[in-house]
Design a protein around this motif. Structure first.
Motif, PDB file in Angstrom:
ATOM      1  N   LYS A   4      41.986  47.228  46.734  1.00 15.62           N
ATOM      2  CA  LYS A   4      41.265  46.322  45.831  1.00 15.62           C
ATOM      3  C   LYS A   4      41.847  44.923  45.983  1.00 15.62           C
ATOM      4  O   LYS A   4      42.535  44.406  45.103  1.00 15.62           O
ATOM      5  CB  LYS A   4      41.376  46.815  44.392  1.00 15.62           C
ATOM      6  N   GLU A  32      40.690  41.858  45.988  1.00  8.94           N
ATOM      7  CA  GLU A  32      40.367  40.774  45.051  1.00  8.94           C
ATOM      8  C   GLU A  32      41.143  40.933  43.748  1.00  8.94           C
ATOM      9  O   GLU A  32      41.684  39.952  43.213  1.00  8.94           O
ATOM     10  CB  GLU A  32      38.864  40.757  44.771  1.00  8.94           C
ATOM     11  N   HIS A  33      41.199  42.150  43.238  1.00  7.61           N
ATOM     12  CA  HIS A  33      41.942  42.407  41.995  1.00  7.61           C
ATOM     13  C   HIS A  33      43.427  42.107  42.197  1.00  7.61           C
ATOM     14  O   HIS A  33      44.077  41.504  41.330  1.00  7.61           O
ATOM     15  CB  HIS A  33      41.731  43.853  41.571  1.00  7.61           C
TER      16      HIS A  33
END
Length: 221
Positions: free
Chosen positions: A138, A140-141
């Motif tokens: 993930k 972007e997170h």
């Protein structure tokens, strides 16, 4: 690192709670001079004396900074203390022209960065539960989390420096891309902002600029 369980967990939690209570008994708030020093009357500086910043105070500065909270204790900030002539010349490649003399004249210029792969260290930093699945795959997170918490740590860094009697001069007028290529190529680190530290020459100061009043920017809900 494994997290304590059972009786050991009860003991470390009890000690942590007792330590906080004892601290609050020793000091329940800073006095006005201390608050003035770290924030209320503190200034960003642009010129410096030749008083050296020792290795000892740099280590102490980091240790204080590291005590500040981050989400899930992620601690994504990374600090590069640039003080050699060669290092300053490399950093100068990324600077806007007006900021070159500020960096070249400072005893130490610090690149405050964050590690996008911070989450791989969570078994050490957050040992009681495996939180790596929150970030693995993930990107972007992970980037948002690293930037937000690394910025928090940058703020802690400046307050800690002032608390130790150092002066600070944060800088955002530079190319992150150039700095990253120069210092972090091939790594998972990304620069956030720069901060000069040292002992200021106050003759370069001008008047403190205005701040908003409470009613202009604050509300209750």
């Amino acid at each position: 690192m494994s997290a304590p369980t059972g009786k050991a967990l009860e003991e470390v939690r009890a000690k942590a709670q007792a330590d906080v209570r004892a601290l609050r008994k020793r000091v329940d708030h800073l006095d006005n001079d201390a608050i003035d020093l770290i924030l209320r009357q503190a200034r960003s500086h642009y010129a410096w004396t030749d008083k050296p910043v020792t290795d000892e105070i740099i280590h102490e500065l980091y240790e204080i900074t590291a005590g500040g909270p981050t989400s899930m204790n992620t601690c994504p900030a990374r600090f590069v203390f640039v003080r050699s002539q060669e290092g300053k010349e490399r950093l100068a490649k990324s600077l806007k022209p007006a900021n070159v003399p500020k960096v070249m004249g400072a005893p130490v210029s610090v690149i405050i960065a964050h590690d996008l792969n911070f989450w791989t260290e969570l078994p050490f930093l957050f040992p009681h539960e495996d939180r790596r699945p929150h970030f693995e795959g993930k990107a972007e997170h992970a980037e948002v989390t690293a930037f937000r918490n690394g910025t928090l740590q940058g703020g802690y860094f400046m307050i800690a420096a002032r608390a130790l009697g150092l002066d600070v001069g944060p800088i955002s007028g530079f190319s992150n891309e150039i700095a990253d290529a120069e210092f972090f190529a091939g790594t998972s680190l990304k620069s956030n902002f720069l901060c000069n530290i040292g002992y200021a020459d106050e003759t370069a100061l001008f008047q403190k600029l205005p701040r908003f009043a409470f009613d202009q920017v604050c509300s209750f809900a």
